[in-house]
Design a protein around this motif. Structure first.
Motif, PDB file in Angstrom:
ATOM      1  N   GLN A   1      -9.411   5.159   8.658  1.00 35.95           N
ATOM      2  CA  GLN A   1      -9.794   3.756   8.494  1.00 35.95           C
ATOM      3  C   GLN A   1      -8.589   2.884   8.157  1.00 35.95           C
ATOM      4  OE1 GLN A   1     -12.950   3.909   5.571  1.00 35.95           O
ATOM      5  NE2 GLN A   1     -14.447   3.470   7.156  1.00 35.95           N
ATOM      6  N   ILE A   2      -7.709   3.388   7.310  1.00 31.36           N
ATOM      7  CA  ILE A   2      -6.538   2.621   6.898  1.00 31.36           C
ATOM      8  C   ILE A   2      -5.411   2.777   7.913  1.00 31.36           C
ATOM      9  CG2 ILE A   2      -4.864   2.280   5.032  1.00 31.36           C
ATOM     10  CD1 ILE A   2      -6.929   3.354   3.112  1.00 31.36           C
ATOM     11  N   LYS A   3      -5.566   3.705   8.835  1.00 33.22           N
ATOM     12  CA  LYS A   3      -4.575   3.978   9.877  1.00 33.22           C
ATOM     13  C   LYS A   3      -3.243   4.423   9.287  1.00 33.22           C
ATOM     14  CE  LYS A   3      -6.885   1.092  13.126  1.00 33.22           C
ATOM     15  NZ  LYS A   3      -7.011  -0.012  13.957  1.00 33.22           N
ATOM     16  N   ILE A   4      -3.314   5.431   8.458  1.00 32.69           N
ATOM     17  CA  ILE A   4      -2.110   5.995   7.861  1.00 32.69           C
ATOM     18  C   ILE A   4      -1.422   6.871   8.902  1.00 32.69           C
ATOM     19  CG2 ILE A   4      -1.220   7.515   6.062  1.00 32.69           C
ATOM     20  CD1 ILE A   4      -3.696   6.725   4.395  1.00 32.69           C
ATOM     21  N   LYS A   5      -0.166   6.562   9.179  1.00 32.64           N
ATOM     22  CA  LYS A   5       0.598   7.382  10.122  1.00 32.64           C
ATOM     23  C   LYS A   5       1.027   8.686   9.476  1.00 32.64           C
ATOM     24  CE  LYS A   5       3.934   5.298  12.255  1.00 32.64           C
ATOM     25  NZ  LYS A   5       5.001   4.370  12.670  1.00 32.64           N
ATOM     26  N   GLU A   6       1.544   8.592   8.254  1.00 32.40           N
ATOM     27  CA  GLU A   6       1.970   9.787   7.541  1.00 32.40           C
ATOM     28  C   GLU A   6       2.160   9.458   6.064  1.00 32.40           C
ATOM     29  OE1 GLU A   6       6.000  11.215   8.340  1.00 32.40           O
ATOM     30  OE2 GLU A   6       6.371   9.323   9.400  1.00 32.40           O
ATOM     31  N   VAL A   7       2.384  10.516   5.296  1.00 38.42           N
ATOM     32  CA  VAL A   7       2.673  10.364   3.874  1.00 38.42           C
ATOM     33  C   VAL A   7       4.007  11.054   3.613  1.00 38.42           C
ATOM     34  CG1 VAL A   7       1.908  10.873   1.536  1.00 38.42           C
ATOM     35  CG2 VAL A   7       0.208  10.382   3.300  1.00 38.42           C
ATOM     36  N   LYS A   8       4.968  10.287   3.082  1.00 36.46           N
ATOM     37  CA  LYS A   8       6.294  10.827   2.779  1.00 36.46           C
ATOM     38  C   LYS A   8       6.607  10.557   1.320  1.00 36.46           C
ATOM     39  CE  LYS A   8       8.927  10.336   7.047  1.00 36.46           C
ATOM     40  NZ  LYS A   8      10.036   9.610   7.661  1.00 36.46           N
ATOM     41  N   ASP A   9       6.847  11.602   0.560  1.00 40.30           N
ATOM     42  CA  ASP A   9       7.214  11.456  -0.857  1.00 40.30           C
ATOM     43  C   ASP A   9       6.258  10.541  -1.611  1.00 40.30           C
ATOM     44  OD1 ASP A   9       9.443  13.108  -0.495  1.00 40.30           O
ATOM     45  OD2 ASP A   9      10.647  11.414   0.199  1.00 40.30           O
ATOM     46  N   SER A  10       4.976  10.737  -1.424  1.00 44.08           N
ATOM     47  CA  SER A  10       3.913   9.957  -2.073  1.00 44.08           C
ATOM     48  C   SER A  10       3.884   8.494  -1.637  1.00 44.08           C
ATOM     49  CB  SER A  10       4.033  10.033  -3.589  1.00 44.08           C
ATOM     50  OG  SER A  10       3.926  11.368  -4.015  1.00 44.08           O
ATOM     51  N   VAL A  11       4.449   8.190  -0.490  1.00 43.45           N
ATOM     52  CA  VAL A  11       4.433   6.832   0.057  1.00 43.45           C
ATOM     53  C   VAL A  11       3.637   6.861   1.357  1.00 43.45           C
ATOM     54  CG1 VAL A  11       5.831   4.949   1.003  1.00 43.45           C
ATOM     55  CG2 VAL A  11       6.664   6.259  -0.957  1.00 43.45           C
ATOM     56  N   LEU A  12       2.682   5.952   1.502  1.00 48.20           N
ATOM     57  CA  LEU A  12       1.910   5.860   2.732  1.00 48.20           C
ATOM     58  C   LEU A  12       2.713   5.100   3.774  1.00 48.20           C
ATOM     59  CD1 LEU A  12      -1.585   4.795   1.320  1.00 48.20           C
ATOM     60  CD2 LEU A  12      -0.729   7.092   1.745  1.00 48.20           C
ATOM     61  N   VAL A  13       2.838   5.665   4.965  1.00 48.75           N
ATOM     62  CA  VAL A  13       3.500   4.985   6.072  1.00 48.75           C
ATOM     63  C   VAL A  13       2.389   4.486   6.997  1.00 48.75           C
ATOM     64  CG1 VAL A  13       5.123   5.189   7.982  1.00 48.75           C
ATOM     65  CG2 VAL A  13       5.481   6.517   5.874  1.00 48.75           C
ATOM     66  N   LEU A  14       2.339   3.167   7.166  1.00 45.53           N
ATOM     67  CA  LEU A  14       1.304   2.525   7.966  1.00 45.53           C
ATOM     68  C   LEU A  14       1.908   2.080   9.296  1.00 45.53           C
ATOM     69  CD1 LEU A  14      -0.272   0.361   5.127  1.00 45.53           C
ATOM     70  CD2 LEU A  14      -0.986   2.613   5.900  1.00 45.53           C
ATOM     71  N   PRO A  15       1.067   1.606  10.228  1.00 44.16           N
ATOM     72  CA  PRO A  15       1.615   1.092  11.494  1.00 44.16           C
ATOM     73  C   PRO A  15       2.645  -0.013  11.235  1.00 44.16           C
ATOM     74  CG  PRO A  15      -0.762   1.306  11.633  1.00 44.16           C
ATOM     75  CD  PRO A  15      -0.385   1.575  10.208  1.00 44.16           C
ATOM     76  N   ASN A  16       3.529  -0.217  12.178  1.00 43.89           N
ATOM     77  CA  ASN A  16       4.613  -1.211  12.091  1.00 43.89           C
ATOM     78  C   ASN A  16       5.556  -0.910  10.941  1.00 43.89           C
ATOM     79  OD1 ASN A  16       3.520  -2.598  14.298  1.00 43.89           O
ATOM     80  ND2 ASN A  16       2.201  -3.798  12.956  1.00 43.89           N
ATOM     81  N   ASN A  17       5.650   0.354  10.570  1.00 42.68           N
ATOM     82  CA  ASN A  17       6.541   0.791   9.484  1.00 42.68           C
ATOM     83  C   ASN A  17       6.345   0.011   8.186  1.00 42.68           C
ATOM     84  OD1 ASN A  17       7.708   2.881  10.913  1.00 42.68           O
ATOM     85  ND2 ASN A  17       9.158   1.513  11.890  1.00 42.68           N
ATOM     86  N   GLN A  18       5.099  -0.214   7.855  1.00 40.98           N
ATOM     87  CA  GLN A  18       4.772  -0.803   6.555  1.00 40.98           C
ATOM     88  C   GLN A  18       4.539   0.343   5.587  1.00 40.98           C
ATOM     89  OE1 GLN A  18       1.338  -3.202   7.384  1.00 40.98           O
ATOM     90  NE2 GLN A  18       2.584  -5.003   7.831  1.00 40.98           N
ATOM     91  N   TYR A  19       4.900   0.127   4.335  1.00 36.88           N
ATOM     92  CA  TYR A  19       4.812   1.182   3.339  1.00 36.88           C
ATOM     93  C   TYR A  19       3.954   0.731   2.171  1.00 36.88           C
ATOM     94  CZ  TYR A  19       8.781   2.835   5.998  1.00 36.88           C
ATOM     95  OH  TYR A  19       9.593   3.252   7.008  1.00 36.88           O
ATOM     96  N   ARG A  20       3.205   1.665   1.598  1.00 35.74           N
ATOM     97  CA  ARG A  20       2.365   1.385   0.430  1.00 35.74           C
ATOM     98  C   ARG A  20       2.460   2.549  -0.545  1.00 35.74           C
ATOM     99  NH1 ARG A  20       2.418  -2.461   3.148  1.00 35.74           N
ATOM    100  NH2 ARG A  20       0.741  -3.871   3.712  1.00 35.74           N
ATOM    101  N   VAL A  21       2.445   2.226  -1.826  1.00 36.35           N
ATOM    102  CA  VAL A  21       2.398   3.229  -2.872  1.00 36.35           C
ATOM    103  C   VAL A  21       1.180   2.918  -3.726  1.00 36.35           C
ATOM    104  CG1 VAL A  21       3.546   4.155  -4.907  1.00 36.35           C
ATOM    105  CG2 VAL A  21       4.892   3.522  -2.936  1.00 36.35           C
ATOM    106  N   VAL A  22       0.444   3.945  -4.090  1.00 26.18           N
ATOM    107  CA  VAL A  22      -0.730   3.776  -4.940  1.00 26.18           C
ATOM    108  C   VAL A  22      -0.417   4.409  -6.285  1.00 26.18           C
ATOM    109  CG1 VAL A  22      -3.161   4.328  -5.245  1.00 26.18           C
ATOM    110  CG2 VAL A  22      -2.269   3.848  -2.948  1.00 26.18           C
ATOM    111  N   LEU A  23      -0.576   3.629  -7.335  1.00 28.46           N
ATOM    112  CA  LEU A  23      -0.374   4.131  -8.691  1.00 28.46           C
ATOM    113  C   LEU A  23      -1.716   4.146  -9.402  1.00 28.46           C
ATOM    114  CD1 LEU A  23       2.729   1.994  -9.750  1.00 28.46           C
ATOM    115  CD2 LEU A  23       2.725   4.331  -8.909  1.00 28.46           C
ATOM    116  N   GLU A  24      -1.981   5.216 -10.093  1.00 28.55           N
ATOM    117  CA  GLU A  24      -3.195   5.289 -10.900  1.00 28.55           C
ATOM    118  C   GLU A  24      -2.775   5.322 -12.359  1.00 28.55           C
ATOM    119  OE1 GLU A  24      -7.130   8.076 -11.626  1.00 28.55           O
ATOM    120  OE2 GLU A  24      -5.621   8.695 -10.186  1.00 28.55           O
ATOM    121  N   THR A  25      -3.401   4.495 -13.145  1.00 27.68           N
ATOM    122  CA  THR A  25      -3.080   4.436 -14.565  1.00 27.68           C
ATOM    123  C   THR A  25      -4.336   4.683 -15.374  1.00 27.68           C
ATOM    124  OG1 THR A  25      -3.490   2.068 -14.733  1.00 27.68           O
ATOM    125  CG2 THR A  25      -1.265   2.740 -14.161  1.00 27.68           C
TER     126      THR A  25
END
Length: 107
Positions: free
Chosen positions: A16-40
């Motif tokens: 659904q989110i169209k995640i291309k891959e996960v590298k070192d806990s970073v989500l790689v999305l289309p168009n080389n956008q990156y996201r990190v999710v932190l849980e506190t």
């Protein structure tokens, strides 16, 4: 381009989110956008002294100001159902024979 797609079929979050891959806990999305999710975890802010509250606010402000990018904060509050737990305590109290322990349960 909208990254979330609505589907009537149950599909994985990853598709659904169209995640291309996960590298070192970073989500790689289309168009080389990156996201990190932190849980506190939470803290009980109201139980802190005024000085502790000020330190927490200042620290969080400094953290936010140090970020070099946009930030999205999502807060999730879960309601806890303790009815089952209370039923177990009532059963334990009814079965308890020692007065000291019975008093512990009721207080």
């Amino acid at each position: 381009m909208w990254l979330l797609t609505k589907s009537k079929n149950k599909v994985s979050s990853r598709s659904q989110i169209k995640i291309k891959e996960v590298k070192d806990s970073v989500l790689v999305l289309p168009n080389n956008q990156y996201r990190v999710v932190l849980e506190t975890s939470s803290i009980n802010f109201e139980l802190k002294s005024e000085e502790e509250q000020d330190v927490l606010i200042d620290s969080f402000q400094n953290f936010l100001n140090s970020l070099p990018c946009e930030l999205q904060i999502a807060v999730r509050v879960r309601e806890v159902d303790i009815d089952h737990y209370l039923d177990q305590i009532s059963q334990t109290m009814n079965q308890e024979k020692v007065k000291v322990y019975k008093n512990q349960i009721t207080n």
